[in-house]
Design a protein around this motif. Sequence first.
Motif, mmCIF file in Angstrom:
data_model
loop_
_atom_site.group_PDB
_atom_site.id
_atom_site.type_symbol
_atom_site.label_atom_id
_atom_site.label_comp_id
_atom_site.label_asym_id
_atom_site.label_seq_id
_atom_site.Cartn_x
_atom_site.Cartn_y
_atom_site.Cartn_z
ATOM 1 N N MET A 126 30.791 38.611 38.851
ATOM 2 C CA MET A 126 31.800 39.319 38.062
ATOM 3 C C MET A 126 32.918 39.881 38.937
ATOM 4 S SD MET A 126 30.965 39.216 34.842
ATOM 5 C CE MET A 126 31.902 40.579 34.173
ATOM 6 N N GLY A 127 32.931 39.486 40.224
ATOM 7 C CA GLY A 127 33.992 39.925 41.122
ATOM 8 C C GLY A 127 33.833 41.346 41.615
ATOM 9 N N LYS A 128 32.615 41.871 41.601
ATOM 10 C CA LYS A 128 32.378 43.251 42.020
ATOM 11 C C LYS A 128 31.818 43.287 43.438
ATOM 12 C CE LYS A 128 31.477 44.296 37.179
ATOM 13 N NZ LYS A 128 32.854 44.730 36.907
ATOM 14 N N VAL A 129 31.918 44.455 44.060
ATOM 15 C CA VAL A 129 31.420 44.650 45.420
ATOM 16 C C VAL A 129 30.103 45.415 45.348
ATOM 17 C CG1 VAL A 129 31.898 45.659 47.680
ATOM 18 C CG2 VAL A 129 33.764 44.682 46.338
ATOM 19 N N VAL A 130 29.083 44.893 46.041
ATOM 20 C CA VAL A 130 27.740 45.473 45.982
ATOM 21 C C VAL A 130 27.314 45.911 47.379
ATOM 22 C CG1 VAL A 130 25.337 45.075 45.324
ATOM 23 C CG2 VAL A 130 27.177 43.911 44.085
ATOM 24 N N THR A 131 26.788 47.129 47.484
ATOM 25 C CA THR A 131 26.221 47.608 48.751
ATOM 26 C C THR A 131 24.842 48.205 48.487
ATOM 27 O OG1 THR A 131 27.351 49.747 48.496
ATOM 28 C CG2 THR A 131 28.456 48.069 49.825
ATOM 29 N N TRP A 132 23.964 48.035 49.464
ATOM 30 C CA TRP A 132 22.595 48.560 49.381
ATOM 31 C C TRP A 132 22.425 49.646 50.434
ATOM 32 C CZ3 TRP A 132 18.153 49.213 46.971
ATOM 33 C CH2 TRP A 132 16.990 49.490 47.697
ATOM 34 N N ASP A 133 21.953 50.815 50.009
ATOM 35 C CA ASP A 133 21.723 51.934 50.921
ATOM 36 C C ASP A 133 20.219 52.149 51.047
ATOM 37 O OD1 ASP A 133 21.613 54.204 52.412
ATOM 38 O OD2 ASP A 133 22.895 55.421 51.112
ATOM 39 N N PRO A 134 19.609 51.670 52.147
ATOM 40 C CA PRO A 134 18.154 51.807 52.281
ATOM 41 C C PRO A 134 17.708 53.257 52.428
ATOM 42 C CG PRO A 134 19.122 50.957 54.310
ATOM 43 C CD PRO A 134 20.210 50.965 53.290
ATOM 44 N N LYS A 144 36.123 45.395 42.327
ATOM 45 C CA LYS A 144 37.092 45.063 43.366
ATOM 46 C C LYS A 144 38.496 45.017 42.777
ATOM 47 C CE LYS A 144 37.400 42.218 47.480
ATOM 48 N NZ LYS A 144 36.736 41.151 48.263
ATOM 49 N N PHE A 145 38.597 44.518 41.550
ATOM 50 C CA PHE A 145 39.880 44.445 40.860
ATOM 51 C C PHE A 145 39.681 44.827 39.397
ATOM 52 C CE2 PHE A 145 40.064 41.267 44.239
ATOM 53 C CZ PHE A 145 41.221 41.642 44.901
ATOM 54 N N SER A 146 40.685 45.459 38.856
ATOM 55 C CA SER A 146 40.702 45.773 37.432
ATOM 56 C C SER A 146 41.976 45.183 36.843
ATOM 57 C CB SER A 146 40.668 47.291 37.220
ATOM 58 O OG SER A 146 40.811 47.611 35.854
ATOM 59 N N VAL A 147 41.820 44.271 35.884
ATOM 60 C CA VAL A 147 42.967 43.583 35.300
ATOM 61 C C VAL A 147 43.401 44.308 34.032
ATOM 62 C CG1 VAL A 147 43.844 41.393 34.409
ATOM 63 C CG2 VAL A 147 42.120 41.405 36.231
ATOM 64 N N LYS A 148 44.635 44.764 34.017
ATOM 65 C CA LYS A 148 45.178 45.453 32.854
ATOM 66 C C LYS A 148 45.751 44.435 31.865
ATOM 67 C CE LYS A 148 44.276 49.311 34.931
ATOM 68 N NZ LYS A 148 43.105 50.130 34.512
ATOM 69 N N PRO A 149 45.791 44.779 30.587
ATOM 70 C CA PRO A 149 46.364 43.850 29.595
ATOM 71 C C PRO A 149 47.816 43.499 29.928
ATOM 72 C CG PRO A 149 45.176 45.632 28.506
ATOM 73 C CD PRO A 149 45.257 45.999 29.952
ATOM 74 N N THR A 150 48.164 42.243 29.722
ATOM 75 C CA THR A 150 49.532 41.788 29.993
ATOM 76 C C THR A 150 50.530 42.510 29.093
ATOM 77 O OG1 THR A 150 48.809 39.612 30.746
ATOM 78 C CG2 THR A 150 51.074 39.792 29.955
ATOM 79 N N MET A 405 39.518 34.729 49.600
ATOM 80 C CA MET A 405 39.286 36.138 49.884
ATOM 81 C C MET A 405 38.533 36.856 48.764
ATOM 82 S SD MET A 405 40.600 36.238 52.828
ATOM 83 C CE MET A 405 40.507 37.997 53.149
ATOM 84 N N ALA A 406 38.792 36.479 47.523
ATOM 85 C CA ALA A 406 38.168 37.200 46.410
ATOM 86 C C ALA A 406 38.393 36.441 45.113
ATOM 87 C CB ALA A 406 38.743 38.612 46.297
ATOM 88 N N VAL A 407 37.582 36.796 44.106
ATOM 89 C CA VAL A 407 37.725 36.264 42.753
ATOM 90 C C VAL A 407 38.202 37.393 41.850
ATOM 91 C CG1 VAL A 407 36.538 35.219 40.791
ATOM 92 C CG2 VAL A 407 35.899 34.577 43.113
ATOM 93 N N ILE A 408 39.159 37.086 40.975
ATOM 94 C CA ILE A 408 39.682 38.070 40.028
ATOM 95 C C ILE A 408 39.314 37.617 38.619
ATOM 96 C CG2 ILE A 408 41.748 39.238 39.171
ATOM 97 C CD1 ILE A 408 43.118 38.535 41.803
ATOM 98 N N ASN A 409 38.791 38.521 37.821
ATOM 99 C CA ASN A 409 38.417 38.168 36.450
ATOM 100 C C ASN A 409 39.656 38.097 35.556
ATOM 101 O OD1 ASN A 409 35.626 37.882 36.774
ATOM 102 N ND2 ASN A 409 35.349 40.092 36.732
#
Length: 449
Positions: A126-134, A144-150, A405-409
Amino acid sequence: MKRILGLLTLISLFFSFLPNAFASETNQPAIRVNYQGKALAFEVPPVLEVGSVLVPFRGVFEEFGLTVSWESSNKRVTGTNDAVKIDMSIGKKTVLVNNEQKLLEVEPKIIDGNTMVPLRFVSESMGKVVTWDPATNSVDIVDKFSVKPTVPNYGGESYYPTNFSNQLGRTNPYMYERDGYLFLFWSEELKSGPFVDFYCSIADLNNRKWVYQNNHFKYVKKETSAFQYFFYENSLYWRTQDGVLKSSIDGTGSVTQDVYVARKFNQREKEIMSAVRYDDGKVGVILGAKNSVSLYTEEATNGLLDIKDLNNILFENSNSNTQYIINRSSKKIHIISNNTAKQLDYETGQINFDEKGKDKIEKLKGTSFTQPFYYRDKLYYLYQEGQDRRAKIGMIDDSLRNEEMAVINFVAPYNLSDYKVTINEKEFHLWRNTEFSRLPAIDFTNIVR
């Protein structure tokens, strides 16, 4: 009797270990999942399997805005929205994302009657960034990105309000963003003589209103048969008999005095004249006829450096969309034209060749892409490829490495080549020249980083 007592002793010893074993499982800290800083609650707790966190599919799909469907006959779960479709099957490591096959590290499973799916894969699809904190046993997920309505008809009115049904000519403006303003430039050649009118419309991006519309800011005479001009950033450059002049305009509509960027008499030969980036983003002009091309700047109007080009590569690739970047440390000129990138050594005059002796060419990714845009010493572009029609960000570095570099929804409703991209610290702006109520207009899509 002794054998029975011995058996009972073994059984009691076996059961004496069970409470500790169960305690070690139940005492493991729970896995917390946070999305955009908010803790997510699931019907059943997430579990950790072979390094992957599995969560109930319905909870995570719906949290990410996907419509969920479940096919019990083939044990398949699907999540869809306008940009993404994820197909997963229980017990299978192959999955489809927008009809493109991907491979999972851990397959979806049914655990205690609950369908569990790998959280990281779904999130990153879904184009999001995931981190794991042990340290806290937690997963943090952010957009990572938020697409606003055109926004159609940007500014609420036309940037050229007197051009009804394009009766004054169809405009295809050059677009540039700077200091919170959007600049649109275009030209109209006069039929009454060797003159060209230049126009500019300016929008304030903070209040999304046009500050100037169809502002006539320059009137230029064609002094030579080899007359050329181009727009770059918020400036107009044009060829005169004795050089290249530059005029700039700011967000208030103030126009600078004309200044020379190059002083070079026109030799009535076909010339290349184009903007070029050099030395960490400075702007100059490359100008000259075959075998006599140089880099000129406002500080070095008689030439900053000479460019050797044995195979006339600069002329082969010269068009209004070609971009040039000079790296003086490596003595290379990067030439980005249409959907290809090449390198020319301006000291030896040779282009880079591959192992077969052919021109070494790096092609832009995808089958549809925007014109590359310059940001912080690198060229970026948006592209689409394959079955996944979402926009992706590509980047070309100094070594002509071309990376995703990245995927945008965001699925562009039109060909990406129809869009102009501008960028600032926090946002990508997609501008599309179109019409609204039979007047020239701009559609605007904001992608927030």
